[in-house]
Write a protein that holds these residues in place. Structure first.
Motif, PDB file in Angstrom:
ATOM      1  N   GLY A   1       0.862  -1.166  -0.072  1.00 45.38           N
ATOM      2  CA  GLY A   1       0.011  -0.098  -0.084  1.00 45.38           C
ATOM      3  C   GLY A   1       0.703   1.177   0.105  1.00 45.38           C
ATOM      4  N   ARG A   2       2.096   1.131  -0.075  1.00 40.45           N
ATOM      5  CA  ARG A   2       2.932   2.362   0.175  1.00 40.45           C
ATOM      6  C   ARG A   2       3.989   2.773  -0.731  1.00 40.45           C
ATOM      7  NH1 ARG A   2       5.085   4.287   5.460  1.00 40.45           N
ATOM      8  NH2 ARG A   2       6.249   2.558   5.593  1.00 40.45           N
ATOM      9  N   LEU A   3       4.103   1.536  -1.467  1.00 34.17           N
ATOM     10  CA  LEU A   3       5.290   1.512  -2.543  1.00 34.17           C
ATOM     11  C   LEU A   3       4.959   2.853  -3.452  1.00 34.17           C
ATOM     12  CD1 LEU A   3       6.078  -2.157  -3.214  1.00 34.17           C
ATOM     13  CD2 LEU A   3       7.888  -0.582  -2.308  1.00 34.17           C
ATOM     14  N   TRP A   4       6.302   3.374  -4.023  1.00 36.43           N
ATOM     15  CA  TRP A   4       6.140   4.537  -4.972  1.00 36.43           C
ATOM     16  C   TRP A   4       7.296   4.291  -5.736  1.00 36.43           C
ATOM     17  CZ3 TRP A   4       9.153   8.683  -5.642  1.00 36.43           C
ATOM     18  CH2 TRP A   4      10.291   8.800  -4.530  1.00 36.43           C
ATOM     19  N   PHE A   5       8.412   3.815  -5.135  1.00 35.92           N
ATOM     20  CA  PHE A   5       9.775   4.074  -5.989  1.00 35.92           C
ATOM     21  C   PHE A   5      10.403   2.472  -6.002  1.00 35.92           C
ATOM     22  CE2 PHE A   5      14.292   4.980  -6.518  1.00 35.92           C
ATOM     23  CZ  PHE A   5      14.450   5.921  -7.707  1.00 35.92           C
ATOM     24  N   LEU A   6      10.334   2.305  -7.316  1.00 38.39           N
ATOM     25  CA  LEU A   6      10.971   0.589  -7.287  1.00 38.39           C
ATOM     26  C   LEU A   6      11.828   0.591  -8.541  1.00 38.39           C
ATOM     27  CD1 LEU A   6       7.486  -0.938  -7.300  1.00 38.39           C
ATOM     28  CD2 LEU A   6       9.106  -1.761  -5.881  1.00 38.39           C
ATOM     29  N   PRO A   7      13.111   0.770  -8.153  1.00 37.73           N
ATOM     30  CA  PRO A   7      14.367   0.381  -9.229  1.00 37.73           C
ATOM     31  C   PRO A   7      14.136  -0.822  -9.474  1.00 37.73           C
ATOM     32  CG  PRO A   7      15.050   1.393  -7.012  1.00 37.73           C
ATOM     33  CD  PRO A   7      13.723   0.965  -6.677  1.00 37.73           C
ATOM     34  N   CYS A   8      14.494  -0.956 -10.995  1.00 32.21           N
ATOM     35  CA  CYS A   8      14.364  -2.165 -11.674  1.00 32.21           C
ATOM     36  C   CYS A   8      15.594  -2.421 -12.478  1.00 32.21           C
ATOM     37  CB  CYS A   8      13.225  -2.405 -12.373  1.00 32.21           C
ATOM     38  SG  CYS A   8      13.233  -3.656 -13.483  1.00 32.21           S
TER      39      CYS A   8
ATOM     40  N   ARG B   1       4.372   1.427 -18.135  1.00 33.62           N
ATOM     41  CA  ARG B   1       3.061   2.083 -18.482  1.00 33.62           C
ATOM     42  C   ARG B   1       2.087   1.927 -17.307  1.00 33.62           C
ATOM     43  NH1 ARG B   1       3.948   1.446 -24.108  1.00 33.62           N
ATOM     44  NH2 ARG B   1       5.115   3.349 -24.898  1.00 33.62           N
ATOM     45  N   PHE B   2       1.794   0.346 -17.017  1.00 33.02           N
ATOM     46  CA  PHE B   2       0.960  -0.002 -16.300  1.00 33.02           C
ATOM     47  C   PHE B   2       1.081   0.489 -14.706  1.00 33.02           C
ATOM     48  CE2 PHE B   2      -0.164  -3.382 -13.109  1.00 33.02           C
ATOM     49  CZ  PHE B   2      -1.484  -3.195 -13.074  1.00 33.02           C
ATOM     50  N   PHE B   3       2.304   0.242 -14.277  1.00 33.83           N
ATOM     51  CA  PHE B   3       2.626   0.713 -13.034  1.00 33.83           C
ATOM     52  C   PHE B   3       2.617   2.226 -12.714  1.00 33.83           C
ATOM     53  CE2 PHE B   3       4.148  -3.699 -12.673  1.00 33.83           C
ATOM     54  CZ  PHE B   3       3.887  -3.965 -11.399  1.00 33.83           C
ATOM     55  N   GLU B   4       2.906   2.787 -13.927  1.00 33.04           N
ATOM     56  CA  GLU B   4       2.582   4.293 -13.892  1.00 33.04           C
ATOM     57  C   GLU B   4       1.490   4.922 -13.668  1.00 33.04           C
ATOM     58  OE1 GLU B   4       5.439   7.669 -13.062  1.00 33.04           O
ATOM     59  OE2 GLU B   4       6.070   5.382 -13.858  1.00 33.04           O
ATOM     60  N   SER B   5       0.519   3.929 -14.339  1.00 31.95           N
ATOM     61  CA  SER B   5      -0.944   4.333 -14.138  1.00 31.95           C
ATOM     62  C   SER B   5      -1.528   4.088 -13.056  1.00 31.95           C
ATOM     63  CB  SER B   5      -1.565   3.458 -15.308  1.00 31.95           C
ATOM     64  OG  SER B   5      -0.902   3.881 -16.731  1.00 31.95           O
ATOM     65  N   ILE B   6      -0.969   3.043 -12.147  1.00 29.23           N
ATOM     66  CA  ILE B   6      -1.730   2.901 -10.802  1.00 29.23           C
ATOM     67  C   ILE B   6      -0.804   3.640  -9.854  1.00 29.23           C
ATOM     68  CG2 ILE B   6      -2.383   0.652 -11.468  1.00 29.23           C
ATOM     69  CD1 ILE B   6      -0.297  -0.559  -9.652  1.00 29.23           C
ATOM     70  N   GLY B   7       0.126   4.521 -10.228  1.00 29.86           N
ATOM     71  CA  GLY B   7       0.701   5.331  -9.081  1.00 29.86           C
ATOM     72  C   GLY B   7       1.967   4.863  -8.501  1.00 29.86           C
ATOM     73  N   ILE B   8       2.632   3.969  -9.109  1.00 32.75           N
ATOM     74  CA  ILE B   8       3.798   3.231  -8.690  1.00 32.75           C
ATOM     75  C   ILE B   8       5.015   3.594  -9.783  1.00 32.75           C
ATOM     76  CG2 ILE B   8       5.196   1.530  -7.912  1.00 32.75           C
ATOM     77  CD1 ILE B   8       2.724   0.205  -6.872  1.00 32.75           C
ATOM     78  N   HIS B   9       6.122   4.286  -9.425  1.00 29.43           N
ATOM     79  CA  HIS B   9       7.016   4.645 -10.504  1.00 29.43           C
ATOM     80  C   HIS B   9       8.257   3.520 -10.486  1.00 29.43           C
ATOM     81  CE1 HIS B   9       9.662   6.911 -13.152  1.00 29.43           C
ATOM     82  NE2 HIS B   9      10.592   6.836 -12.263  1.00 29.43           N
ATOM     83  N   VAL B  10       8.188   2.801 -11.666  1.00 32.48           N
ATOM     84  CA  VAL B  10       9.085   1.765 -11.721  1.00 32.48           C
ATOM     85  C   VAL B  10      10.347   2.287 -12.380  1.00 32.48           C
ATOM     86  CG1 VAL B  10       9.836  -0.499 -12.821  1.00 32.48           C
ATOM     87  CG2 VAL B  10       7.447   0.198 -12.080  1.00 32.48           C
TER      88      VAL B  10
END
Length: 589
Positions: A336-343, A354-363
């Protein structure tokens, strides 16, 4: 400056009572150590190392799963000016012995019984310089007469006061043995300055706000440069780091720990993406419409944020409802709190980011190697290009050389391969640029795109070049495909070995009334093969005809680390797989 000092001293002085690390106790849930306590244990461990005869530039190995002890021991080794040699917890005895011998490690920290047993056997052979085994858990049975001691006992009488050994920027901090999809592992020498300058470059690039309030979950192996660098960076910036010992517990742990940041590999994102789409497809027509509407709304707002444009009030209202009805449920499964995910580790399809950016999580897709202290380029928080690996970090220079090879200079470039002058020379150009072995290109805005590993490029008998990673990545975006290896070199068409996602395939069997016998029989059934033919055809519909997989064989079991088919970071060792399954491959031709 000493890397450990740069991390510990300022944080202990700045906020001694703030939590530094978290770990799970078997019977009492998650616990934390304050910076004061964390620093004290590192100092006691460092003093114990010195008392046991470890001196500056000695090699000390770590062969354990992720844990607070792993990080404490690492920082303690660095504190005394010695050199940490991480070994993958999944390595077997032979692989471990090779690294201990090659590095000349004098001491090792182990985490579980099998790791201890392997090291005890190595120590008894007396073929290496290994003299002491430190064991992090009291649950492990040890033979004290063979220079074995529990970590708790090892540091028990040590002083909690310590003076760091001064290190210059170019002094070696660690030897990281490349997992390598081909060839013998090589010890990459990274310096104290490599890490500190790389960390400063990240903070300069991203301009994080209130970084000290962030919480990162370390679930990738700390042995790998990606997780270790990221976790050390988080501690360097004063954030908390929780350590997950068993990555299989990631789903449950995300909900327990509720991290705000976490580095991960593409497969993590692919599985979530494919799982969400699969579930949405199974819903009623109304739920499908709501999901599609929410995703479109999220995409519109994400695009405006990406381009730093204002979001109209009406669209903000729609986004609130989209989050309430759809996105919040997906994000809750991730804590519920993830926002920044280095990959990192491999390419990630733009539709997934694009999917993750759309739901509010920056990969934050990035690009780098062990030899470059991880990150060379990364997607910024805004003004980035989906499908790219972003732009070079401050202090990094990149150029495109012969065969479109990506070549780099900068703060993070390794000193070289340990005791391998000729191998080191091979990966540097005459004018000092590091040759990555990856092919790539820049777009007009300076974004880097990876096309493939140069060594992996395949040429069919018809003279067509195939970039396997892109096609493999495309196919593994589907939840029914767990792993895949393409075959094309010297062949008249592309074929593949496909490992099904057995969890999803089992559900498919239930829904279609197909009785389960064993996987060998199931993957040979006509209805299962036909099902995968349809899937593969749909997934590669937009590819050129010469790139398409024409034939494939479904495998009855996953490629495994223990058998040498994949690396500890889950990359398929193509040469090993092609050799092992040569008979199966020949049947497809």
């Amino acid at each position: 400056m000493n890397l450990a000092e740069a991390i510990i001293r300022k944080n202990v002085e700045k906020h001694p009572l703030k939590s530094a690390v978290g770990f799970k106790k078997k019977d009492s849930g998650w616990k934390e150590l304050s910076w004061n306590k964390f620093g004290e244990i590192v100092y006691k461990t460092a003093n114990a190392l010195k008392s046991s005869g470890i001196v500056e530039n000695d090699k000390v190995a770590i062969y354990a799963d992720n844990s607070a002890e792993w990080m404490i021991f690492d920082l303690a080794v660095l504190s005394v000016g010695a050199i940490t040699v991480p070994i993958y917890s999944t390595n077997n005895g032979e692989q471990t012995e090779f690294i201990l011998t090659d590095s000349g490690s004098k001491m090792i920290l182990v985490g579980n019984q099998s790791q201890y047993d392997a090291c005890l056997e190595i120590l008894q052979k007396q073929n290496t310089q290994l003299a002491t085994i430190i064991v992090s858990k009291k649950a492990v049975w040890i033979k004290k007469e063979f220079s074995s001691v529990y970590l708790e006992d090892f540091i028990a009488k040590s002083s909690p006061k310590f003076d760091f050994t001064n290190k210059e920027n170019d002094d070696t901090a660690t030897l990281i043995y490349t997992s390598g999809t081909t060839g013998t592992p090589k010890g990459v020498m990274l310096s104290h300055g490599n890490f500190i300058k790389a960390f400063d470059a990240h903070f300069d690039y991203f301009q994080f706000r209130n970084f000290e309030e962030e919480l990162s979950l370390a679930f990738l192996p700390l042995t790998h440069v990606f997780e270790r660098s990221w976790s050390l960076l988080c501690l360097y910036g004063g954030a908390r780091v929780y350590f997950l010992e068993d990555p299989k517990d990631i789903a449950k742990t995300l909900e327990e720990v509720k991290p705000t940041m976490m580095c991960a590999v593409p497969r993590f994102f692919q599985k979530i993406y494919a799982g969400v789409l699969e579930k949405a497809e199974e819903g009623s027509s109304l739920k499908k419409k709501i999901f599609s509407w929410a995703l479109e709304t999220g995409w519109q707002t994400a695009e405006l944020r990406r381009n730093e444009k204002a979001i109209p009030f009406g669209l903000k209202i729609k986004e609130t409802f989209a989050d309430l009805l759809v996105f919040s449920k997906i994000k809750e499964k991730m804590g519920g709190r993830l926002w920044f995910l280095p990959c990192g580790g491999a390419s990630l399809s733009p539709e997934v980011t694009r999917f993750f950016e759309s739901i509010g999580i920056h990969v934050t897709v990035g690009y780098g190697l062990t030899e470059t202290t991880a990150t060379l380029t990364a997607l910024p928080l805004t003004r980035f290009e989906h499908g790219s690996c972003g732009q070079p970090l401050p202090g990094v220079e990149i150029r495109i050389g012969e065969q479109n090879e990506i070549q780099a200079k900068g703060n993070g470039i390794m000193k070289g391969y340990y005791n391998k002058a000729e191998e080191t020379e091979k990966v540097f150009t005459d004018d000092g640029w590091f040759k990555t072995g990856d092919a790539g290109r820049f777009d007009e805005y300076g974004n880097l795109f990876i096309t493939d590993r140069i060594k992996d490029l395949m040429k069919t008998s018809n003279g067509k070049y195939i970039a396997p990673q892109q096609i493999e990545n495309l196919l593994t975006n589907n939840n029914f495909i767990q792993q895949i290896t393409l075959i094309a070199e010297g062949r008249q068409f592309v074929s593949a070995l496909i490992v099904p996602n057995f969890e999803f395939l089992k559900e498919f069997l239930k829904k279609n009334g197909i009785s389960f016998t064993n996987w060998e029989e199931i993957v040979s059934k006509k209805e299962i093969v036909d099902f995968y033919k349809v899937k593969v055809k749909e997934l590669q519909s937009h590819l050129s005809d010469f790139e398409k997989v024409k034939k494939f064989t479904l495998m009855p079991a996953e490629f495994e680390i223990g058998s040498g088919e994949i690396t500890p970071t889950l990359k398929v060792k193509r040469n090993v797989v092609l050799k092992k399954y040569a008979d199966i491959i020949e049947k497809m031709y």
